[in-house]
Design an enzyme around this catalytic site. Sequence first.
Site, PDB file in Angstrom:
ATOM      1  N   GLY A  75       0.319  10.337  12.645  1.00 38.52           N
ATOM      2  CA  GLY A  75       0.254   9.303  13.679  1.00 38.52           C
ATOM      3  C   GLY A  75       1.516   8.466  13.772  1.00 38.52           C
ATOM      4  N   GLY A  76       1.426   7.452  14.638  1.00 39.07           N
ATOM      5  CA  GLY A  76       2.560   6.564  14.895  1.00 39.07           C
ATOM      6  C   GLY A  76       3.043   5.862  13.639  1.00 39.07           C
TER       7      GLY A  76
ATOM      8  N   ASP B 213       2.357  -9.067   8.028  1.00 36.67           N
ATOM      9  CA  ASP B 213       2.310 -10.491   8.406  1.00 36.67           C
ATOM     10  C   ASP B 213       3.414 -11.291   7.713  1.00 36.67           C
ATOM     11  OD1 ASP B 213       0.050 -10.102  10.062  1.00 36.67           O
ATOM     12  OD2 ASP B 213      -1.236 -10.076   8.299  1.00 36.67           O
TER      13      ASP B 213
ATOM     14  N   HIS C  23      -6.307 -10.340   8.457  1.00 33.80           N
ATOM     15  CA  HIS C  23      -5.279  -9.724   9.310  1.00 33.80           C
ATOM     16  C   HIS C  23      -5.774  -9.603  10.746  1.00 33.80           C
ATOM     17  CE1 HIS C  23      -1.906  -7.368  10.626  1.00 33.80           C
ATOM     18  NE2 HIS C  23      -2.730  -6.419  11.050  1.00 33.80           N
TER      19      HIS C  23
END
Length: 338
Positions: A34-35, A174, A201
């Site tokens: 995936g990305g 974050d 998150h």
Amino acid sequence: MFAATRVLSSVAAKRTFATSAANLSKVAVLGAAGGIGQPLSLLLKNNTRVTDLSLYDIVNSPGVAADLSHINTNSKVAGFGPENDGLKKALEGSEIVVIPAGVPRKPGMTRDDLFNTNAGIVRDLAEACAKHCPKANFLIISNPVNSTVPIFAEVLKKHGVYDPKRLFGVTTLDVVRASRFVSEVKGKDPKDVNVTVIGGHSGVTIVPLLSQTGEKFSQEELDALTNRIQFGGDEVVKAKNGTGSATLSMAFAGARFADSLLQAKQGKKGIVEPTFVESPIYADQGIEFFATNVELGPEGVEKILPVGETSEYEKDLITKCIADLKKNIEKGKSFVKA
Ligand SMILES: NC(=O)c1ccc[n+]([C@@H]2O[C@H](COP(=O)([O-])OP(=O)(O)OC[C@H]3O[C@@H](n4cnc5c(N)ncnc54)[C@H](O)[C@@H]3O)[C@@H](O)[C@H]2O)c1
Ligand SMILES: O=C(O)C[C@H](O)C(=O)O
């Protein structure tokens, strides 16, 4: 010539230190095509602490694995799909399992809107981990992290293999963002700007403790920075315009967390990373999981560090965080119990 040989052999010695028998580290990535999965796997292939890199996805992982396997670092790369017990083979012997499997947001969605799809994916992967690598360290990236970590914990509990020291929600992005955003405002090098970010998150559950940075902020700066750190993910989702959410910065953050954990497992002391773990910090308010700075060690969580001094402004943010976080955690737990 002699000097050159000595330099070369000392480089080789350093490499063998990271790959000696005592430090064999198999890392599995689930959702590797995936990305996030692809750049994260690239960064892990470049990490000499990793000896075996095991890539699993429901599509395309053999191709990603073949591509990465040509990079001339020492680790072996293998790609697996769901056929022929691929997930079992990917997981067996893993010391760390990093999980970015699942769908990302589109503009207008919250992370909680991903729950219906991602909860089932994470639950099924947790089942496989409980069976095939119960002693591994699990790094959960799939959103909504505030709920997927409790889901993972409940599944491991059902199998009698849950160890809270080895389950981590990855909130590193974050603090990476917070460091970058504050450094832009204060004109500093981000390497000199550390921002503690606690809570969870998503949106208001992300609580940056700007009062602990040693910097002075006007109320306007405080409001703008807090909002940008809490909603940094939305900036990327909007800019990607329907094609996904943060992938490259997430891969950077995930690789940093995995490397910190590998260093701690290989005996380095004093490694601290923020992460969403089972925590006593707000347990008296019914909050079972909470992100704070955590000292990592050979067993995973070594010590959960306290929140420390907070301003009135931050106390208010924490109150809002706790209200949302409680619902997110409960939602994850009920999903598995149901
Ligand atoms: N924790 C964080 O800070 C953070 C940051 C960014 C993104 N995310 C989350 O990470 C997740 C992945 O994002 P992405 O951009 O890489 O998405 P993506 O769609 O590009 O990739 C997800 C991959 O997961 C795979 N997948 C789906 N079901 C699977 C299963 N059962 N087993 C194995 N693989 C499976 C897909 O085939 C795909 O290759 C999303 O949920 C996103 O919200 C979290
Ligand atoms: O924003 C998202 O949906 C992805 C991720 O959680 C992020 O913070 O970038």
